[in-house]
Design an enzyme around this catalytic site. Structure first.
Site, mmCIF file in Angstrom:
data_model
loop_
_atom_site.group_PDB
_atom_site.id
_atom_site.type_symbol
_atom_site.label_atom_id
_atom_site.label_comp_id
_atom_site.label_asym_id
_atom_site.label_seq_id
_atom_site.Cartn_x
_atom_site.Cartn_y
_atom_site.Cartn_z
ATOM 1 C CD GLU A 1 -3.591 1.224 -0.082
ATOM 2 O OE1 GLU A 1 -2.655 1.836 -0.253
ATOM 3 O OE2 GLU A 1 -4.153 1.368 0.384
ATOM 4 C CG ASP B 1 -4.966 8.980 6.787
ATOM 5 O OD1 ASP B 1 -3.999 9.195 8.164
ATOM 6 O OD2 ASP B 1 -5.869 9.759 5.866
ATOM 7 C CG ASP C 1 -4.105 10.997 -6.540
ATOM 8 O OD1 ASP C 1 -3.698 10.453 -5.595
ATOM 9 O OD2 ASP C 1 -4.980 11.253 -6.669
HETATM 10 P P1 5GP Z 1 -6.540 4.469 5.157
HETATM 11 O O1 5GP Z 1 -7.017 5.930 6.263
HETATM 12 O O2 5GP Z 1 -7.574 3.873 5.445
HETATM 13 O O3 5GP Z 1 -5.573 4.167 6.213
HETATM 14 O O4 5GP Z 1 -6.294 5.145 3.562
HETATM 15 C C1 5GP Z 1 -7.192 6.185 3.290
HETATM 16 C C2 5GP Z 1 -6.946 6.169 1.799
HETATM 17 O O5 5GP Z 1 -6.007 7.753 2.037
HETATM 18 C C3 5GP Z 1 -6.159 5.632 1.009
HETATM 19 O O6 5GP Z 1 -5.759 4.565 -0.158
HETATM 20 C C4 5GP Z 1 -4.442 6.306 1.422
HETATM 21 O O7 5GP Z 1 -3.961 6.241 0.010
HETATM 22 C C5 5GP Z 1 -4.932 7.158 1.094
HETATM 23 N N1 5GP Z 1 -4.508 8.631 1.713
HETATM 24 C C6 5GP Z 1 -3.857 9.155 3.154
HETATM 25 N N2 5GP Z 1 -3.197 9.947 3.008
HETATM 26 C C7 5GP Z 1 -2.481 10.292 2.138
HETATM 27 C C8 5GP Z 1 -2.005 11.657 1.749
HETATM 28 O O8 5GP Z 1 -1.076 12.040 2.306
HETATM 29 N N3 5GP Z 1 -1.641 11.262 0.119
HETATM 30 C C9 5GP Z 1 -2.590 10.505 -0.944
HETATM 31 N N4 5GP Z 1 -1.574 11.114 -2.155
HETATM 32 N N5 5GP Z 1 -3.169 9.910 -0.165
HETATM 33 C C10 5GP Z 1 -3.366 9.820 1.107
HETATM 34 MG MG MG Z 2 -5.123 5.624 -1.887
#
Ligand code: 5GP
Ligand code: MG
Length: 178
Positions: A99, A103, A158
């Site tokens: 991955e 986050d 992105d």
């Molecule tokens: P999760 O909160 O489920 O760990 O991540 C949620 C989604 O948000 C993931 O697909 C992650 O790749 C995207 N994401 C979270 N923070 C960032 C960031 O700072 N930059 C980008 N490009 N994607 C993010």
């Molecule tokens: Mg993502």
């Protein structure tokens, strides 16, 4: 290369390269007796990381990709959905989920649950960057970089589908972009 307006370099290209090499050495060691692993990259953010990591490894490996619903706001609330599945059967394989970012951890939690249910020989996870914003108990087995809670772009990541091809990881100030 010029840094685009609104982007500030955080992790330079050479640090990414050496960290990817370190992760690959660790993974080579950990899976030395596994026979073969299947790298499952999560599109689209992990595509460059998977390309580099897969080439840095020495062990036998296959590469496949999956894709999730692109509603990032939903993802933050836990509404993750698989929209493109693996073509390689999971059962009996050593799976390494790759991955871009951890986050809240909901995406990885969902994926680990979903793929563990398919009876792999083992399942682990590798994230390029981890933020300090986790709301789940998942612990990735391999972490490239721990960063603060800022939006990052580049090296596959992105903002509104921009900046993926930058060779470094940078922080983004959305108010300052063109
Ligand atoms: P999760 O909160 O489920 O760990 O991540 C949620 C989604 O948000 C993931 O697909 C992650 O790749 C995207 N994401 C979270 N923070 C960032 C960031 O700072 N930059 C980008 N490009 N994607 C993010
Ligand atoms: Mg993502």
């Amino acid at each position: 290369m010029m840094t685009p307006a609104g982007v500030q370099e955080l992790v330079p290209e050479d640090r990414i390269r050496s960290r990817v090499a370190e992760l690959a050495r660790q993974i080579d060691e950990d899976y030395a007796d596994a026979g073969e692993i299947l790298l499952l990259g999560v599109l689209r953010g992990a595509f460059i990381f998977v390309a580099d990591l897969s080439r840095a490894l020495s062990i036998d490996r296959r590469v496949d990709f999956i894709a999730l619903s692109s509603y990032e706001r939903d993802a933050r609330r836990g509404g993750v959905r698989l929209i493109m599945d693996s073509r390689v059967p999971i059962e009996g394989k050593h799976i390494l989920l790759v991955e871009d970012i951890l986050d809240t951890g909901r995406t990885l939690e969902y994926l680990l649950d979903a793929f563990a249910a398919r009876k792999p020989a083992s399942i682990r996870s590798c994230v390029l960057v981890r933020k300090p914003t986790q709301e789940t108990q998942v612990t990735p087995d391999y972490v490239g970089f721990d960063i603060s809670d800022e939006w990052v772009v580049g090296y596959g990541l992105d903002f509104d589908d921009r900046f993926r091809a930058l060779p470094y990881i940078g922080t983004l100030d959305p108010d300052a972009i063109d």
